[in-house]
Design an enzyme around this catalytic site. Structure first.
Site: not given
Length: 565
Positions: A424, A432, A441, A468
């Site tokens: 993770d 983000n 991305d 993620e």
């Protein structure tokens, strides 16, 4: 001229009415009644010949259907190889290997394995890990595929990894992209070819085998399984046609001869499209007609009663000639409706009145079968696309679950360990929020590429589990080895030095949870996922950017999965 043509047509219509089914049988009855007793021997022998011909026709149709089924198997192998070649032509070797492993259909059990082979014959990747690194450059089918740039099907071979009988198929990637010199190769399970021929076995007087271009028996019904792997020259009775079958340029052929025992035999052969293999069916007429000969002896006693019932039989026969063809048409329609795409009406066994209907049915069945094959091919392509995460290039959750189920069964079969890493990205929501979703991305894409490389180096399988969160499945890997690989993943991803100013580490880091198990009947793949998730949760609570193994205290529960202390 038009008047002459009109009269001619009227005459034809009248003749057809006069020579209808009932009229034909009435004429036959009249012709049989008078000379029947004098001609009974000749009539019975003619009946015997006709029944032999019908038996030969029946077995020829069965053999044809078996050959068509085997052709479908070969076609499915060619389709899979072309798909693998297309994937290889459009992707790097690492990524194409992952896609290949994720996309092998479970509904094609005759394909033992699929490999991507370099131009010098070294297996670069395979759906069976044991084949990676194997050199097949000396195989004739491999060289021929490179030379012809076309689909090639081999003769009888022994596998290099397990020395078991096998056939191979090859398709060069250069046929799609001339700049690529690798070859897609598939191993074919001969057991499935024999299963297809099962309906040709268990019949007295019938022998059937599938041979390659050198005359070696590739497949046979269960009652003739002992001939598999033997040259046809060593198989009694069939050896007489070895040269004719192998040297013929025709796709089909037949011969008749008398065996040394004096029995009469007829043999037919047919080439399997797309290969040099041939299906050979041999019929011992004396054995096949043994029951018929008994019927003939009984028929001598029954001839005295035939004359009494012949006229009545004409009426009954008329009904049979009408009802029976309808039953044949109904039976074929039912078989086709139940999914038998090979169901066709044999027009040679129907009265002329049913010919237009038979032609229409066969044309409809052929069109529907073609459309079904096209739909199956389209569905297969969509299934492959549905298993890939387009952002990271790895398998998506669906593809990962399918591979986990496969590796779980394989590990359970071979009693080997199976490890899972759940990975993770730390503080990805803050990433983000700080850099924007396009950069997020791009970050996930870099991580996916890196994990694909690590999976290729460790013979593992990487996927994007969601958001993620990533996963790395490691077959035949111990807990200690998985812990080392987990640390490699953590360090490698940190080494990318992707900036992350809202993280305490100043760069993108990951937390890794590891679980290892020895699969058994009392566990499920979901237990392994839960254990790895629990370890990942522990890694998050230890400050992130760390690796935690589930079962750190080395306790083991009843299910065999290491439990956290």
């Amino acid at each position: 001229m038009s008047g002459v043509t009109f009269n001619r047509n009227r005459i034809k219509l009248k003749l057809k009415k006069l020579l209808g089914i009932r009229a034909r049988l009435a004429m036959l009855a009249v012709l049989l009644v008078a000379p029947l007793m004098l001609e009974r021997v000749r009539s019975l022998e003619d009946a015997r010949v006709k029944q032999i011909a019908m038996a030969s026709e029946e077995y020829a149709n069965i053999a044809h259907h078996s050959a068509e089924t085997q052709r479908e198997v070969i076609s499915s192998v060619e389709t899979m190889l072309k798909s693998a070649a297309y994937i290889r032509a459009s992707s790097g070797i690492g990524r194409s290997c992952e896609i290949l492993r994720a996309s092998l259909p479970a509904n094609l059990p005759w394909i033992r394995s699929i490999m991507l082979v370099s131009k010098d014959g070294v297996v670069q990747c395979s759906t069976l890990n044991i084949q990676v690194g194997l050199n097949i450059g000396d195989r004739e089918y491999f060289r021929k595929a490179q030379e012809t740039r076309d689909f090639i099907f081999s003769d009888y071979l022994f596998g290099k990894t397990n020395n078991r009988p096998i056939m191979m198929a090859a398709y060069p990637v250069a046929a799609i992209n001339p700049e690529e010199d690798s070859v897609a190769v598939a191993g074919i399970n001969l057991d499935w070819l024999s299963k297809i021929m099962a309906n040709l076995g268990g019949r007295p007087g019938i022998s059937s085998v599938l041979i390659d271009s050198t005359g070696v028996v590739l497949a046979a019904p269960p009652d003739q399984a002992g001939t598999i792997g033997r040259p046809l020259d060593n198989v009694p009775l069939l050896s007489a046609i070895t040269y004719k079958a192998l040297s013929s340029n025709s796709d089909t052929g037949s011969i008749s001869f008398a065996a040394t025992s004096g029995s009469k035999r007829s043999i037919s052969f047919a080439r399997i499209p797309g290969t040099q293999s041939r299906l050979i069916v041999s019929i011992d007429e004396d054995t096949v007609t043994a029951a018929i000969n008994g019927d003939i002896r009984i028929a001598y006693l029954q001839l005295a009663f035939v004359c009494l019932f012949v006229l009545l039989g004409a009426l009954i026969g008329a009904e049979k000639l009408i009802i029976k063809p309808i039953e044949v048409m109904t039976s074929m329609a039912k078989r086709f409706g139940e999914g038998d795409a090979s169901a066709r009406v044999s027009r040679s066994r129907l009265p002329s009145e049913f010919m237009p209907l038979a032609r229409a049915f066969n044309a409809m069945a052929a069109q529907l079968s073609q459309r079904e094959r096209e739909l199956v091919a389209t569905n297969d392509r969509l299934t492959v696309m549905a298993s890939i995460d387009m952002l990271s290039g790895l398998a998506n959750r669906r593809g990962f679950q399918g591979r986990l189920d496969f590796e779980w069964m394989k590990a359970q079969q071979y009693a080997s360990e199976l490890s899972l890493l759940m990975i993770d990205v730390d503080h990805f929501k803050l990433y983000n929020d700080t850099y924007g979703h396009p950069e997020g991305d791009a970050c996930l894409t870099r991580i996916g590429e890196t994990l694909a490389g690590i999976a290729g180096d460790t013979m593992g399988f990487a996927g994007r589990y969601g958001g993620e969160e990533f996963c790395l499945l490691l077959p035949n890997t111990s807990a200690q080895k998985a812990l080392e690989i987990g640390e490699t993943v953590r360090a490698t991803l940190q080494g990318l030095a992707l900036p992350h100013i809202t993280s305490s580490y100043g760069m993108v880091t990951v937390s890794v949870g590891i679980a290892t198990t020895l699969p058994s009947d009392i566990q499920t793949p979901g237990d392994l996922i839960e254990a790895a998730d629990a370890a990942l949760y522990a890694a998050k609570h230890r400050g992130r950017n760390t690796v935690v193994e589930h079962g750190f205290a080395k306790l083991v529960d009843e299910a065999g999965i290491a439990m956290a202390g």
